[in-house]
Design a protein around this motif. Structure first.
Motif, PDB file in Angstrom:
ATOM      1  N   GLY A   1       0.798  -1.209   0.000  1.00 24.71           N
ATOM      2  CA  GLY A   1       0.000   0.000   0.000  1.00 24.71           C
ATOM      3  C   GLY A   1       0.833   1.263   0.000  1.00 24.71           C
ATOM      4  O   GLY A   1       0.468   2.258  -0.626  1.00 24.71           O
ATOM      5  N   THR A   2       1.975   1.255   0.691  1.00 27.14           N
ATOM      6  CA  THR A   2       2.812   2.451   0.792  1.00 27.14           C
ATOM      7  C   THR A   2       3.315   2.881  -0.580  1.00 27.14           C
ATOM      8  O   THR A   2       3.230   4.055  -0.951  1.00 27.14           O
ATOM      9  CB  THR A   2       4.001   2.186   1.731  1.00 27.14           C
ATOM     10  N   THR A   3       3.850   1.927  -1.344  1.00 24.75           N
ATOM     11  CA  THR A   3       4.340   2.249  -2.692  1.00 24.75           C
ATOM     12  C   THR A   3       3.199   2.667  -3.597  1.00 24.75           C
ATOM     13  O   THR A   3       3.320   3.605  -4.392  1.00 24.75           O
ATOM     14  CB  THR A   3       5.078   1.042  -3.293  1.00 24.75           C
ATOM     15  N   ALA A   4       2.061   1.988  -3.490  1.00 24.56           N
ATOM     16  CA  ALA A   4       0.915   2.314  -4.338  1.00 24.56           C
ATOM     17  C   ALA A   4       0.435   3.737  -4.082  1.00 24.56           C
ATOM     18  O   ALA A   4       0.157   4.496  -5.021  1.00 24.56           O
ATOM     19  CB  ALA A   4      -0.215   1.319  -4.101  1.00 24.56           C
ATOM     20  N   VAL A   5       0.323   4.115  -2.808  1.00 23.24           N
ATOM     21  CA  VAL A   5      -0.117   5.468  -2.470  1.00 23.24           C
ATOM     22  C   VAL A   5       0.882   6.493  -2.986  1.00 23.24           C
ATOM     23  O   VAL A   5       0.504   7.542  -3.532  1.00 23.24           O
ATOM     24  CB  VAL A   5      -0.300   5.595  -0.948  1.00 23.24           C
ATOM     25  N   SER A   6       2.177   6.195  -2.835  1.00 23.70           N
ATOM     26  CA  SER A   6       3.208   7.116  -3.308  1.00 23.70           C
ATOM     27  C   SER A   6       3.127   7.313  -4.817  1.00 23.70           C
ATOM     28  O   SER A   6       3.220   8.433  -5.325  1.00 23.70           O
ATOM     29  CB  SER A   6       4.596   6.583  -2.920  1.00 23.70           C
ATOM     30  N   ARG A   7       2.932   6.211  -5.541  1.00 24.30           N
ATOM     31  CA  ARG A   7       2.816   6.318  -7.001  1.00 24.30           C
ATOM     32  C   ARG A   7       1.553   7.072  -7.398  1.00 24.30           C
ATOM     33  O   ARG A   7       1.564   7.877  -8.323  1.00 24.30           O
ATOM     34  CB  ARG A   7       2.821   4.932  -7.635  1.00 24.30           C
TER      35      ARG A   7
ATOM     36  N   TRP B   1      -5.231   2.684  -0.195  1.00 23.47           N
ATOM     37  CA  TRP B   1      -5.430   3.305   1.113  1.00 23.47           C
ATOM     38  C   TRP B   1      -5.966   2.303   2.130  1.00 23.47           C
ATOM     39  O   TRP B   1      -5.682   2.411   3.332  1.00 23.47           O
ATOM     40  CB  TRP B   1      -6.381   4.500   0.994  1.00 23.47           C
ATOM     41  N   THR B   2      -6.734   1.316   1.665  1.00 24.24           N
ATOM     42  CA  THR B   2      -7.191   0.260   2.575  1.00 24.24           C
ATOM     43  C   THR B   2      -5.995  -0.522   3.101  1.00 24.24           C
ATOM     44  O   THR B   2      -5.895  -0.810   4.306  1.00 24.24           O
ATOM     45  CB  THR B   2      -8.161  -0.684   1.848  1.00 24.24           C
ATOM     46  N   LEU B   3      -5.081  -0.876   2.211  1.00 26.32           N
ATOM     47  CA  LEU B   3      -3.859  -1.567   2.629  1.00 26.32           C
ATOM     48  C   LEU B   3      -3.031  -0.691   3.568  1.00 26.32           C
ATOM     49  O   LEU B   3      -2.384  -1.189   4.488  1.00 26.32           O
ATOM     50  CB  LEU B   3      -3.018  -1.936   1.404  1.00 26.32           C
TER      51      LEU B   3
ATOM     52  N   ASP C   1      -5.339 -12.260   4.511  1.00 28.01           N
ATOM     53  CA  ASP C   1      -4.456 -11.301   5.157  1.00 28.01           C
ATOM     54  C   ASP C   1      -4.883  -9.859   4.885  1.00 28.01           C
ATOM     55  O   ASP C   1      -4.062  -8.972   4.697  1.00 28.01           O
ATOM     56  CB  ASP C   1      -3.002 -11.504   4.668  1.00 28.01           C
ATOM     57  N   GLY C   2      -6.181  -9.654   4.828  1.00 30.93           N
ATOM     58  CA  GLY C   2      -6.686  -8.303   4.643  1.00 30.93           C
ATOM     59  C   GLY C   2      -6.615  -7.786   3.230  1.00 30.93           C
ATOM     60  O   GLY C   2      -6.827  -6.617   2.983  1.00 30.93           O
TER      61      GLY C   2
END
Length: 272
Positions: free
Chosen positions: A164-170, A196-198, A263-264
């Motif tokens: 999620g961190t990399t996805a949000v940053s991109r 954002w859910t991740l 795992d969510g």
């Protein structure tokens, strides 16, 4: 009839039939009839192989992988995409390169689901390389060889990898032009909601879902990832907020019914 080559009457008839099946597939998928959409895609693929146009046949093979992807047949999808590349191996034209672009983007999605980050990013990079060489953006209806589609997949890769961190940053680097196709922009915001859910921010995830709804309401209402994301937001928050409950009602989602997940992370994803 987009992208059709001149030929005899039989070739034209098969191409028209392929176009008709593609329209049927789109309508079925937009309304959530995935089994009927898969049938239409298979019939379109069979018609396209008889149309005397290897590029059209490659497009049809690409379309049909969407149905197989929904069933989780990743190995089969990769074989079909390799076949699509093979069909146009000897075709050296901007139109063929546009088809190669979307095939690479689908390969990126599958490789990400298989956990192969480097391979996924390589396919996105190859799509970028083809784009800058100068290609038509939509030579066939389902071929969207645009910067927006590439950026959407660039964000989707880490989402599929549960990063999620990399996805949000991109996602923060993405800015779509006003004329971006609604299905691409809508799918992007669905991916942002998943990111954002991740990342653990329910408010931003819901805001992204609302943006997807604003841009592409029909697609958002029936998108499998939207349903899964809403369930995950409700589960992780222990209760549904009024805003989340309102969105769920609009999308026809019953929050009491739990969605299978691992795992969510949503386990069933939509494919465009």
């Amino acid at each position: 009839m987009a992208g059709a080559r001149p030929g005899n009457a039989a070739d034209t008839a098969w191409a028209l039939l392929d176009d008709a099946y593609e329209l049927a597939q789109v309508v079925c998928l937009r309304f959530g009839y995935y089994d009927l959409g898969a049938l239409a895609a298979r019939c379109g693929r069979d018609a396209a192989t008889k149309a005397g146009d290897p590029v059209r046949a490659a497009v049809a093979a690409f379309r049909y992988t969407g149905a197989r992807l929904r069933r989780g047949d990743h190995a089969g999808v990769l074989r079909a995409l390799d076949r699509a590349h093979g069909l146009i191996e000897s075709e050296h034209s901007p139109t063929a390169d546009a088809v190669r672009t979307v095939v690479h983007l689908r390969q990126a999605r599958v490789q990400a689901r298989l956990g192969a980050r480097d391979r996924a990013d390589e396919h996105v990079g190859e799509a970028r390389r083809l784009l800058v060489s100068g290609i038509p953006t939509r030579p066939y209806y389902s071929v969207n060889a645009t910067p927006a589609n590439i950026e959407m997949h660039h964000v989707e890769v880490p989402v599929e990898l549960a990063d999620g961190t990399t996805a949000v940053s991109r996602a923060e680097q993405v800015q779509f032009l006003p004329d971006t196709h609604a299905t691409i922009a809508g799918h992007h915001w669905v991916n942002v909601a998943r990111a954002w859910t991740l990342h653990g921010d329910r408010a931003k995830a819901l805001a992204a879902l609302q943006e997807a709804r604003r841009i592409a309401p029909q697609q958002t209402r029936y998108h499998p990832s939207v349903h899964e994301t809403v369930h995950l937001l409700a589960e992780h928050g222990r209760r549904a907020t009024d805003s989340l409950a309102g969105f769920a009602r609009w999308a026809g989602i019953t929050l009491e019914a739990r969605c299978p997940h691992r795992d969510g992370v949503p386990t069933e994803r939509g494919a465009l």
